[in-house]
Design a protein around this motif. Structure first.
Motif, PDB file in Angstrom:
ATOM      1  N   GLU A 656       0.169 -13.360 -17.740  1.00 23.83           N
ATOM      2  CA  GLU A 656       0.308 -12.973 -16.338  1.00 23.83           C
ATOM      3  C   GLU A 656      -0.446 -11.668 -16.102  1.00 23.83           C
ATOM      4  N   PRO A 657      -1.792 -11.746 -16.050  1.00 28.02           N
ATOM      5  CA  PRO A 657      -2.575 -10.515 -15.895  1.00 28.02           C
ATOM      6  C   PRO A 657      -2.237  -9.810 -14.587  1.00 28.02           C
ATOM      7  N   ALA A 658      -2.109  -8.502 -14.649  1.00 26.11           N
ATOM      8  CA  ALA A 658      -1.707  -7.740 -13.465  1.00 26.11           C
ATOM      9  C   ALA A 658      -2.284  -6.337 -13.523  1.00 26.11           C
ATOM     10  N   LEU A 659      -2.524  -5.789 -12.331  1.00 22.02           N
ATOM     11  CA  LEU A 659      -2.922  -4.397 -12.161  1.00 22.02           C
ATOM     12  C   LEU A 659      -1.852  -3.699 -11.333  1.00 22.02           C
ATOM     13  N   GLN A 660      -1.427  -2.526 -11.779  1.00 21.89           N
ATOM     14  CA  GLN A 660      -0.423  -1.773 -11.034  1.00 21.89           C
ATOM     15  C   GLN A 660      -0.987  -0.421 -10.630  1.00 21.89           C
ATOM     16  N   LEU A 661      -0.885  -0.130  -9.330  1.00 16.78           N
ATOM     17  CA  LEU A 661      -1.299   1.147  -8.768  1.00 16.78           C
ATOM     18  C   LEU A 661      -0.051   1.942  -8.442  1.00 16.78           C
ATOM     19  N   SER A 662      -0.012   3.199  -8.871  1.00 17.95           N
ATOM     20  CA  SER A 662       1.184   4.025  -8.654  1.00 17.95           C
ATOM     21  C   SER A 662       0.796   5.372  -8.053  1.00 17.95           C
ATOM     22  N   TRP A 663       1.683   5.885  -7.185  1.00 14.76           N
ATOM     23  CA  TRP A 663       1.521   7.202  -6.584  1.00 14.76           C
ATOM     24  C   TRP A 663       2.814   7.998  -6.763  1.00 14.76           C
ATOM     25  N   GLU A 664       2.708   9.306  -6.862  1.00  9.91           N
ATOM     26  CA  GLU A 664       3.902  10.129  -7.014  1.00  9.91           C
ATOM     27  C   GLU A 664       4.730  10.147  -5.737  1.00  9.91           C
ATOM     28  N   GLU A 665       4.057  10.054  -4.594  1.00 14.95           N
ATOM     29  CA  GLU A 665       4.748  10.036  -3.307  1.00 14.95           C
ATOM     30  C   GLU A 665       4.508   8.696  -2.624  1.00 14.95           C
ATOM     31  N   PRO A 666       5.452   8.247  -1.783  1.00 17.22           N
ATOM     32  CA  PRO A 666       5.256   6.987  -1.053  1.00 17.22           C
ATOM     33  C   PRO A 666       3.998   7.034  -0.190  1.00 17.22           C
ATOM     34  N   GLN A 667       3.291   5.924  -0.162  1.00 19.67           N
ATOM     35  CA  GLN A 667       2.072   5.788   0.630  1.00 19.67           C
ATOM     36  C   GLN A 667       2.287   4.723   1.713  1.00 19.67           C
ATOM     37  N   SER A 668       1.696   4.966   2.863  1.00 18.83           N
ATOM     38  CA  SER A 668       1.700   3.965   3.936  1.00 18.83           C
ATOM     39  C   SER A 668       0.396   3.182   3.842  1.00 18.83           C
ATOM     40  N   ILE A 669       0.515   1.894   3.547  1.00 21.56           N
ATOM     41  CA  ILE A 669      -0.671   1.067   3.300  1.00 21.56           C
ATOM     42  C   ILE A 669      -0.720  -0.060   4.320  1.00 21.56           C
ATOM     43  N   LYS A 670      -1.819  -0.128   5.037  1.00 25.80           N
ATOM     44  CA  LYS A 670      -2.026  -1.156   6.052  1.00 25.80           C
ATOM     45  C   LYS A 670      -3.089  -2.166   5.634  1.00 25.80           C
ATOM     46  N   LYS A 671      -4.093  -1.684   4.909  1.00 27.63           N
ATOM     47  CA  LYS A 671      -5.213  -2.553   4.539  1.00 27.63           C
ATOM     48  C   LYS A 671      -5.475  -2.477   3.040  1.00 27.63           C
TER      49      LYS A 671
END
Length: 759
Positions: A656-671
């Protein structure tokens, strides 16, 4: 009932239309410009004087769309053009692998009609320009033959993509027609008068096997091709359509105003050719064939070329000169034809390739003296010699996409086209273009708005490549010299092992090569050669070139042709890995090696080109060091292989190949913007030729995206496109995004070139 009494004078129905950008010409350049501009938020009017879109690519002419890939016949690896032209070719390969030109018409029309910001006017010809001043267009007048309506079309910006440059001509834009002298731009390839100054037009025909004998009676105007066409023996019953590109005429006439005269001469040739095939007795295999289609309008190659603030010339192409305002590229050969065309005793073309792609500057894409006029298609600012390479449709469409994004910036900053260059706005134009999928050689995307640039990226696995899977390997005779391209990092070149089978005792000759022009893919610099004795039978042979390279780049592990040897090939395919062969491809004047004429300024070099699938397997090399396809490639700003693959690739054993993106603070993502591998090495010819698959084998078909709570915020099944732009209904607030993918197949691991996220 309508009844009118006689009147002295009547007026046509008239309509006024306004837009942000008016594009005149609905060939591939106009289409690509219109779609790109509409997606930039511009209101666009697209004016086409024919009933279909696509120009020379349409069912009216039926020429395949090609560009830098050149039928896989040159050393331009991974060079298929990006953006909208890529989107159309990928879509056409998926929906129309048979190369039906009528289906291509449908696909192009569908793409245009999906854009709400485009007003399309078909069967509408521009005939007059209204100017607000000597150097500025206010509006154009056009007439639609089908609804008997006259249009007055106004816009702050205009783009001439009409092929003959009708808008630029009427507006008084500076132009050229014919060939420059050798001295003007220091072009050794500039033709003399005996060769001629213009390329001619072509008409094609299609045939059909009816399954029963068909008689053909030639019309009175059919030409006796045996008496009048020097190359008449080149005609055969098997070839039709644009494979007869060399049925060309008109290079010594006025290729604008004599088009009807040229068409009639070509009709005489075509019906004479068919009379020869059907009635000479030399082609019994054509007994059941009938003419299914003959072109009604000729495909034009050359007429006017308009002057911008820079005129691209031969040495720009041959030397691959770097331009600060580069916005596109080309890679077709310098392809010039004798003006007498099919009636010439000369070779029907002279194709001279460069060692890689060449940049196209923005200054070639607008008129130097009409300040609100952009140029697109074959009329851009180039010399006659450079035109030989820039005139092909994928290159034309690609540069036209740059015009569209430039127009959006002009309106945003209240500038005229030249001011984008003069006022130092080119870096913004280049970055916007790369965002849309435009690859510009030598430039990286530096996108401050991309949230991925500030994320921690982790993968479920990274491919740690130490050799190709040997399970189910194939032994193939070394009939032509073969090579495996390997992306290696600066340092010692890996030691490799390969299974070799010898029919009798012989010598395996191997060489380590690189390109003398960094970033190109012509293996013209030999670093080390090996000669290894091979006893009869199968053996693993070690190849240790004991060589250090000082830059990350592709190297070529080359094997000289030897009919006594077989090499092992793997069925595994990996993004950014390809085998190449020193074979021939006569369709693009590739005879294994380009031997440049003395004084031409063209390079002599060997061609090492891939084979089309289902062939083109990788050599089953095993390495002593690792080549890593890690997550750093996801945000390196390049979305295709260059000096390295530039892709993250999963381990094929990862369930199950996967990429995980992480940020220290919550991000608002629309696109969310993902770029997958649709094999930019594959030319994807649009008509006539068929393709071995509808979806490129490297392309991820199925995936989904989760937020930090495990909610599935997006899912895609059956993807086949290069770029997936995901616009969420509502922004997601999250500290993580997880992209979970399926491997495309058992032999191809999942890969991703890029992920970008925006608020």
């Amino acid at each position: 009932m309508i009844r009118k009494e006689g009147e002295n004078k009547r007026s046509l129905k008239a309509e006024e239309k306004r837009a942000d950008l008016a594009i005149i010409g609905g060939g591939m350049s106009g289409v690509c410009a219109a779609i790109t501009a509409a997606r930039q938020g511009l209101q666009v009017i697209l004016v086409q004087d024919r009933p279909v879109l696509g120009g020379n690519a349409s069912s009216e002419v039926r020429l395949w769309i090609l560009g830098a890939t050149s039928h896989l016949g040159n050393n331009n690896r991974w060079s298929r053009e990006g953006g909208v032209i890529d989107e159309i070719l990928v879509e056409n390969t998926y929906r129309n692998p048979e190369g039906n030109p009528v289906i291509l018409d449908m696909i192009i029309l569908d793409k245009v009609m999906q854009e709400a910001n485009i007003q399309l006017l078909l069967n509408t010809a521009v005939y007059e320009v209204v100017k607000v001043s000597d150097d500025k267009i206010e509006s154009v007048k056009a007439f639609c033959s089908q609804n008997s309506t006259e249009y007055l079309i106004g816009a702050p910006l205009f783009c001439d993509a009409s092929g003959d440059g009708i808008l630029g001509f009427l507006a008084g834009a500076a132009f050229r027609m014919g060939a420059e002298s050798r001295e003007e731009f220091n072009e050794p390839m500039a033709p003399d008068l005996s060769y001629g100054e213009l390329l001619g037009h072509s008409l094609y025909f299609y045939t059909k096997d009816t399954g029963k004998p068909v008689h053909f009676s030639a019309p009175s105007f059919a030409m006796d091709v045996q008496a009048n066409v020097p190359r008449y023996k080149s005609f055969n019953a098997r070839e039709h359509g644009c494979k007869l590109w060399w049925v060309e005429y008109g290079g010594r006439l006025d290729t604008v105003h004599d088009t009807e005269k040229i068409k009639w001469e070509l009709w005489k040739v075509i019906y004479g050719v068919w009379d020869y095939i059907k009635n000479s007795g030399n082609f019994p295999e054509a007994a059941n064939y009938t003419l299914e289609w003959v072109g009604m309008i000729p495909g034009k190659r050359e007429s006017r070329r308009f002057e911008g603030d820079y005129i691209l010339s031969q040495m720009d192409l041959i030397e691959q000169r770097v331009h600060e305002d580069a916005v596109a590229y080309g890679g077709w050969s310098i392809d010039l034809h004798p003006a007498d065309g099919v009636f010439s005793n000369r070779s029907p073309c002279n194709q001279w390739h460069s060692k890689g792609v060449f940049q196209i500057p923005y200054r070639c894409l607008y008129s130097r003296n009409i300040k609100n006029l952009f140029l697109a298609g074959r009329i851009i600012s180039v010399s006659h010699v450079a035109f030989g390479a820039t005139r092909v449709m994928a290159t034309c469409g690609y540069a036209a996409q740059a015009v569209a994004v430039a127009a959006a910036l002009c309106l945003r900053y209240h500038k005229m086209p030249a001011a984008l260059f003069n006022d130092s706005l080119l870096p913004e134009l280049q970055m916007q273009l790369i965002r849309t999928g435009q690859f510009i050689p030598g430039l990286l995307l530096d996108d401050a708005d991309d949230l991925v640039q500030h994320s921690d990226i982790r993968a479920s696995s990274d491919l740690q490549f130490v050799g190709f899977n040997e399970e189910g390997y194939q032994l193939k005779t070394l009939s032509v010299s073969a090579a495996q391209m390997l992306p290696v990092q600066a340092g010692k070149v890996p030691v490799s092992n390969l299974l070799v089978h010898a029919f009798e005792r012989t010598v395996l000759k191997a060489a380590l090569r690189i390109s003398s022009r960094y970033g190109s893919f012509t293996p013209d610099l030999t670093l080390k050669e090996l000669e290894i004795g091979v006893d009869q039978g199968a053996h693993y042979m070690e190849l240790d070139f004991d060589t250090i390279i000082d830059k990350d780049q592709y190297v070529f592990i080359c094997f000289q042709a030897n009919e006594q040897l077989q090499l092992a090939y793997s069925t595994q395919r990996i993004t950014g890995m390809v085998s190449v062969f020193n074979g021939t491809n006569k369709a693009v004047s590739n005879h294994g090696k380009q031997e440049a004429p003395a004084g031409s300024a063209v390079d002599s070099f060997e061609f090492w080109c891939p084979q089309r699938r289902p062939e083109g397997h990788n050599l089953a090399l095993q390495l002593d060091t690792v080549i890593s396809f890690n997550t750093g490639n996801i945000r390196n700003g390049v979305n295709r292989p260059t000096i390295q693959p530039n892709a993250w690739v999963a381990d094929i054993a990862d369930p199950e190949p996967a990429l995980q993106l992480s940020w220290e603070e919550p991000q608002s993502i629309k696109k969310i913007h993902l770029v997958f591998d649709t094999d930019t090495d594959h030319p994807m010819e649009s008509v006539l030729m068929t393709h071995p698959e509808t979806v490129m084998p490297f392309c991820v078909r199925n995936y989904y995206i989760e937020d930090d709570k495990g909610n599935k915020i997006y899912q895609r099944q059956g993807n086949f496109h290069t770029i997936n732009e995901i616009i969420l209904d509502e922004p997601v607030i999250t500290t993580k995004l997880k992209v979970v993918l399926e491997h495309p197949s058992e032999q191809v691991a999942a890969s991703v070139f890029s992920i970008r996220c925006y608020a």
